[in-house]
Design a protein around this motif. Structure first.
Motif, PDB file in Angstrom:
ATOM      1  N   LEU A   1       0.838  -1.223   0.000  1.00 25.47           N
ATOM      2  CA  LEU A   1       0.000   0.000   0.000  1.00 25.47           C
ATOM      3  C   LEU A   1       0.859   1.253   0.000  1.00 25.47           C
ATOM      4  CD1 LEU A   1      -2.827  -0.999   2.518  1.00 25.47           C
ATOM      5  CD2 LEU A   1      -3.032  -0.766   0.054  1.00 25.47           C
ATOM      6  N   ILE A   2       1.914   1.213   0.804  1.00 28.86           N
ATOM      7  CA  ILE A   2       2.787   2.400   0.883  1.00 28.86           C
ATOM      8  C   ILE A   2       3.498   2.619  -0.454  1.00 28.86           C
ATOM      9  CG2 ILE A   2       4.847   3.346   2.013  1.00 28.86           C
ATOM     10  CD1 ILE A   2       3.942   1.698   4.515  1.00 28.86           C
ATOM     11  N   ALA A   3       3.907   1.512  -1.110  1.00 25.84           N
ATOM     12  CA  ALA A   3       4.638   1.624  -2.375  1.00 25.84           C
ATOM     13  C   ALA A   3       3.760   2.163  -3.501  1.00 25.84           C
ATOM     14  CB  ALA A   3       5.203   0.257  -2.766  1.00 25.84           C
ATOM     15  N   GLY A   4       2.460   2.191  -3.302  1.00 27.39           N
ATOM     16  CA  GLY A   4       1.567   2.730  -4.331  1.00 27.39           C
ATOM     17  C   GLY A   4       1.305   1.754  -5.455  1.00 27.39           C
ATOM     18  N   ASP A   5       1.380   0.476  -5.146  1.00 27.62           N
ATOM     19  CA  ASP A   5       1.073  -0.570  -6.125  1.00 27.62           C
ATOM     20  C   ASP A   5      -0.345  -0.350  -6.667  1.00 27.62           C
ATOM     21  OD1 ASP A   5       0.599  -2.834  -7.528  1.00 27.62           O
ATOM     22  OD2 ASP A   5       1.073  -4.242  -5.916  1.00 27.62           O
ATOM     23  N   PRO A   6      -0.503  -0.216  -8.001  1.00 24.49           N
ATOM     24  CA  PRO A   6      -1.834   0.115  -8.552  1.00 24.49           C
ATOM     25  C   PRO A   6      -2.919  -0.889  -8.152  1.00 24.49           C
ATOM     26  CG  PRO A   6      -0.145   0.196 -10.263  1.00 24.49           C
ATOM     27  CD  PRO A   6       0.506  -0.331  -9.045  1.00 24.49           C
ATOM     28  N   SER A   7      -2.555  -2.161  -8.107  1.00 22.81           N
ATOM     29  CA  SER A   7      -3.566  -3.153  -7.740  1.00 22.81           C
ATOM     30  C   SER A   7      -3.510  -3.484  -6.250  1.00 22.81           C
ATOM     31  CB  SER A   7      -3.360  -4.431  -8.563  1.00 22.81           C
ATOM     32  OG  SER A   7      -2.071  -4.955  -8.266  1.00 22.81           O
ATOM     33  N   GLY A   8      -2.622  -2.820  -5.536  1.00 26.73           N
ATOM     34  CA  GLY A   8      -2.424  -3.137  -4.117  1.00 26.73           C
ATOM     35  C   GLY A   8      -3.674  -2.925  -3.281  1.00 26.73           C
ATOM     36  N   PHE A   9      -4.300  -1.772  -3.486  1.00 26.04           N
ATOM     37  CA  PHE A   9      -5.477  -1.479  -2.656  1.00 26.04           C
ATOM     38  C   PHE A   9      -6.626  -2.425  -2.978  1.00 26.04           C
ATOM     39  CE2 PHE A   9      -9.374   0.977  -1.702  1.00 26.04           C
ATOM     40  CZ  PHE A   9      -9.197   1.050  -0.342  1.00 26.04           C
ATOM     41  N   ARG A  10      -6.792  -2.729  -4.269  1.00 26.72           N
ATOM     42  CA  ARG A  10      -7.870  -3.641  -4.644  1.00 26.72           C
ATOM     43  C   ARG A  10      -7.639  -5.034  -4.023  1.00 26.72           C
ATOM     44  NH1 ARG A  10     -10.716  -4.928 -10.453  1.00 26.72           N
ATOM     45  NH2 ARG A  10     -12.135  -6.451  -9.585  1.00 26.72           N
ATOM     46  N   ASP A  11      -6.408  -5.494  -4.106  1.00 30.80           N
ATOM     47  CA  ASP A  11      -6.094  -6.800  -3.514  1.00 30.80           C
ATOM     48  C   ASP A  11      -6.315  -6.781  -2.006  1.00 30.80           C
ATOM     49  OD1 ASP A  11      -5.461  -7.599  -6.024  1.00 30.80           O
ATOM     50  OD2 ASP A  11      -3.287  -7.439  -5.770  1.00 30.80           O
ATOM     51  N   PHE A  12      -5.963  -5.659  -1.409  1.00 31.00           N
ATOM     52  CA  PHE A  12      -6.171  -5.515   0.034  1.00 31.00           C
ATOM     53  C   PHE A  12      -7.659  -5.612   0.374  1.00 31.00           C
ATOM     54  CE2 PHE A  12      -7.124  -2.630   3.579  1.00 31.00           C
ATOM     55  CZ  PHE A  12      -6.344  -3.190   4.581  1.00 31.00           C
ATOM     56  N   VAL A  13      -8.481  -4.933  -0.421  1.00 29.40           N
ATOM     57  CA  VAL A  13      -9.940  -4.981  -0.195  1.00 29.40           C
ATOM     58  C   VAL A  13     -10.448  -6.408  -0.373  1.00 29.40           C
ATOM     59  CG1 VAL A  13     -12.173  -4.202  -1.101  1.00 29.40           C
ATOM     60  CG2 VAL A  13     -10.312  -2.572  -0.830  1.00 29.40           C
TER      61      VAL A  13
ATOM     62  N   TYR B   1     -18.439  -6.545  -5.168  1.00 35.30           N
ATOM     63  CA  TYR B   1     -18.147  -5.649  -4.032  1.00 35.30           C
ATOM     64  C   TYR B   1     -17.151  -4.555  -4.432  1.00 35.30           C
ATOM     65  CZ  TYR B   1     -16.958  -4.070   0.665  1.00 35.30           C
ATOM     66  OH  TYR B   1     -16.769  -3.289   1.780  1.00 35.30           O
ATOM     67  N   TRP B   2     -16.080  -4.959  -5.099  1.00 36.82           N
ATOM     68  CA  TRP B   2     -15.056  -3.963  -5.472  1.00 36.82           C
ATOM     69  C   TRP B   2     -15.632  -2.907  -6.420  1.00 36.82           C
ATOM     70  CZ3 TRP B   2     -10.884  -1.458  -4.413  1.00 36.82           C
ATOM     71  CH2 TRP B   2     -10.255  -0.713  -5.404  1.00 36.82           C
ATOM     72  N   ASP B   3     -16.466  -3.355  -7.376  1.00 37.22           N
ATOM     73  CA  ASP B   3     -17.051  -2.387  -8.327  1.00 37.22           C
ATOM     74  C   ASP B   3     -17.884  -1.331  -7.595  1.00 37.22           C
ATOM     75  OD1 ASP B   3     -15.895  -3.764 -10.384  1.00 37.22           O
ATOM     76  OD2 ASP B   3     -17.633  -5.062 -10.700  1.00 37.22           O
ATOM     77  N   ARG B   4     -18.659  -1.790  -6.630  1.00 35.14           N
ATOM     78  CA  ARG B   4     -19.492  -0.833  -5.879  1.00 35.14           C
ATOM     79  C   ARG B   4     -18.634   0.126  -5.054  1.00 35.14           C
ATOM     80  NH1 ARG B   4     -22.239  -5.563  -4.863  1.00 35.14           N
ATOM     81  NH2 ARG B   4     -21.612  -5.592  -2.679  1.00 35.14           N
ATOM     82  N   LEU B   5     -17.606  -0.455  -4.441  1.00 34.15           N
ATOM     83  CA  LEU B   5     -16.708   0.389  -3.634  1.00 34.15           C
ATOM     84  C   LEU B   5     -15.978   1.409  -4.512  1.00 34.15           C
ATOM     85  CD1 LEU B   5     -15.277   1.063  -0.948  1.00 34.15           C
ATOM     86  CD2 LEU B   5     -13.622  -0.722  -1.486  1.00 34.15           C
ATOM     87  N   GLU B   6     -15.499   0.936  -5.671  1.00 34.95           N
ATOM     88  CA  GLU B   6     -14.774   1.823  -6.584  1.00 34.95           C
ATOM     89  C   GLU B   6     -15.689   2.943  -7.075  1.00 34.95           C
ATOM     90  OE1 GLU B   6     -13.474   0.025 -10.236  1.00 34.95           O
ATOM     91  OE2 GLU B   6     -11.568   1.092 -10.155  1.00 34.95           O
ATOM     92  N   TRP B   7     -16.925   2.586  -7.396  1.00 31.64           N
ATOM     93  CA  TRP B   7     -17.894   3.585  -7.872  1.00 31.64           C
ATOM     94  C   TRP B   7     -18.147   4.632  -6.787  1.00 31.64           C
ATOM     95  CZ3 TRP B   7     -22.484   5.831  -6.721  1.00 31.64           C
ATOM     96  CH2 TRP B   7     -23.135   6.492  -7.765  1.00 31.64           C
ATOM     97  N   ARG B   8     -18.303   4.155  -5.571  1.00 34.26           N
ATOM     98  CA  ARG B   8     -18.590   5.088  -4.475  1.00 34.26           C
ATOM     99  C   ARG B   8     -17.404   6.005  -4.200  1.00 34.26           C
ATOM    100  NH1 ARG B   8     -20.921   3.602   1.539  1.00 34.26           N
ATOM    101  NH2 ARG B   8     -20.988   5.730   2.288  1.00 34.26           N
ATOM    102  N   MET B   9     -16.211   5.435  -4.253  1.00 28.58           N
ATOM    103  CA  MET B   9     -15.024   6.263  -4.020  1.00 28.58           C
ATOM    104  C   MET B   9     -14.900   7.337  -5.097  1.00 28.58           C
ATOM    105  SD  MET B   9     -12.313   3.366  -2.797  1.00 28.58           S
ATOM    106  CE  MET B   9     -10.913   4.437  -2.592  1.00 28.58           C
TER     107      MET B   9
END
Lengths: 196, 304
Positions: A13-25, B67-75
């Motif tokens: 997350l800190i490194a700003g990985d583009p898919s990092g936040f999505r993977d985290f979620v 879930y991610w699509d909804r979250l991304e849309w909201r953000m």
């Protein structure tokens, strides 16, 4: 999730990985949603709280320290967001509590080998547990849920809730005593049981 | 009992396997000898096992897939909202009370300030237009002259506030005018000079000279025209006051010439007219007595 894995998430997350936040979620969404649901007992609120919690995480990525565990921090955010949500709603929607038996709240399908009587008993027990959980205080419930369903250590729970370790132990003991009292007569669910 | 309290608090840790081996052994030894703590332990262990019958709440797979699509849309929606780009966007399925309060970008204090401004403006408008007290009628002050006017009529002073200095100046001018008329209208060839009652007029002149000095001090250049008139009068009055008891007609003629050269009587009448005009500007017409007085003054000036 081990400490090392948490630290890896933090670094990504800190490194700003583009898919990092999505993977985290994707990795944490069920846990976050689960705690939010246990706190509010409402699926719409739980989704709202989980989304708001992830947005808070996204806004606070800059404050994460490298190698730091994210579990406690994330649960802290979810817990406080849930409390804010409950206070804003100003009432606990007990009437809106969905019936476990009438709604497919759990993914776990009934065991086909168990038979209809066993399935009815399990549904009855689930409903009683749900009612019992609704009767303990928010903090006691949070401690129990985090220990029982999220497998957090008491020290981590204390950090997430912002209480001392002794207080966390005390909350866990009290919640278990109350649940024990509430679930004392679950034998009625056995046999003929009170089918929903 | 103290030991029981200590160990009971540790029972949940023991059930969840959080105790180290040594502590666990000590707890087991206590449970072996304490029936009540043992009951608490077994009761809690049963409860924890029962809780396992209830799995953690979960949702169907399709819920998690989107879930991610909804979250991304909201953000994206909330970021756009904060940047003021809210056009064409409406509520979304996950919109709850946490997101609803962001619908207004104007801070609440601005609403309060605007309301305060509206109330203030309204208050000023009401105060200025609706609650203005009715115009007070001008005060009427009847001033009895120290000496009656030539027609024996009282002088009616009108105006919002006739100051004592103005009243005194007015009296001074009237007295001086009467004195000067007596001197100016006397005919030394036809009559005896002493028929003027010179000692009385000399005494009056002395009084008026003294009063002139006081008035000049008090005016302090607030009314230059009146001050000049009083100075001129002072000169004439000094001449009258200094008349010798055996003064001949030539001395009276000199005084007459002085009065005429300085247009003193005309200036006195002009002052009276000016005062009347000032009162009428205030909203008070001169009135019948004022008009009569003015006409009399003008006639007297013409005579002089």
């Amino acid at each position: 999730m081990s400490r090392k894995e948490e630290a890896r998430w933090a670094d990504r997350l800190i490194a700003g990985d583009p898919s990092g936040f999505r993977d985290f979620v994707e990795a944490y969404k069920r846990k976050v949603y689960g705690l939010a649901y246990e706190m509010t007992r409402n699926h719409a609120d739980a989704e709202d709280i989980s989304q708001v919690s992830f947005m808070k995480v996204h806004r606070s990525i800059g404050t994460i320290q490298p190698g730091r565990g994210l579990n406690t921090w994330l649960y802290q955010i979810v817990y406080h967001t849930s409390l804010d949500h409950i206070r804003k709603k100003s009432f606990y929607p007990r009437e809106a509590l969905p019936s476990i038996a009438s709604e497919a709240l759990f993914n776990e399908p009934p065991d086909p080998a168990a038979g209809p009587e066993r399935a009815a008993e399990a549904a009855c027990l689930r409903r009683r547990i749900d009612e019992a959980l609704a009767k303990v205080s928010e903090r006691e419930r949070a401690v129990f849920i985090l220990r029982h369903y999220h497998d957090l250590k008491l020290k981590e729970i204390a950090q997430a809730l912002g209480v001392s370790l002794g207080a966390a132990k005390s909350y866990l003991f009290r919640s278990l005593r109350k649940l024990q009292k509430e679930l004392a007569d679950t034998e009625t669910c056995l046999g003929t049981g009170d089918r929903p | 009992m103290k030991r029981c309290h200590y160990w009971r608090n540790r029972i949940p840790e023991a059930i969840y396997g959080d105790l180290d081996i040594k502590t666990r052994e000590k707890l087991d030894r206590h449970l072996a000898v304490c029936e009540r703590c043992s009951d608490v332990y077994s009761g809690m262990a049963v409860t924890v096992r029962k809780m396992d019958a209830r799995p953690a709440p979960d949702r169907p797979p399709q819920f998690w897939e989107s879930y991610w699509d909804r979250l991304e849309w909201r953000m994206a929606h909330e970021i756009g909202e904060s940047e003021g780009a809210r056009a064409g966007r409406k509520g979304h399925p996950a919109g709850g009370p946490l997101s609803r309060h962001r619908a207004f970008s104007v801070p609440r204090w601005a609403h309060g300030a605007a309301a305060a401004m509206v109330f203030l403006t309204l208050g000023i408008f009401i105060g200025r237009n609706l609650l203005r007290p009715p115009a007070e009628p001008p005060l009427l002050t009847r001033v009895m002259p120290s000496e009656p006017a030539p027609g024996g009529q009282p002088v009616l002073e009108t105006g919002p506030a006739a100051s004592p200095l103005a009243i005194r100046a007015s009296r001074y001018l009237k007295r001086s005018r009467v004195l000067l008329l007596a001197v100016v209208n006397s005919d030394p060839r036809a009559e005896d000079v002493f028929s003027l009652n010179l000692p009385l007029q000399k005494k009056t002149s002395e009084e008026l000279v003294k009063e002139a000095m006081v008035l000049k001090k008090e005016f302090r250049s607030s009314d230059r025209r009146l001050e000049r008139l009083i100075s001129d009068l002072e000169t004439i009055l000094l001449q009258i006051a200094n008349l010798k008891s055996d003064a001949g007609p030539s001395a009276v003629e000199i005084i007459k010439a002085g009065v005429e050269s300085r247009d003193i009587l005309f200036k006195i009448d002009l002052n009276v007219v000016r005062r009347s005009a000032g009162k009428s500007i205030v909203g008070q017409s001169p009135g019948p007595w004022g008009e009569n007085r003015n006409q009399a003054n003008v006639k007297a000036a013409a005579k002089a």
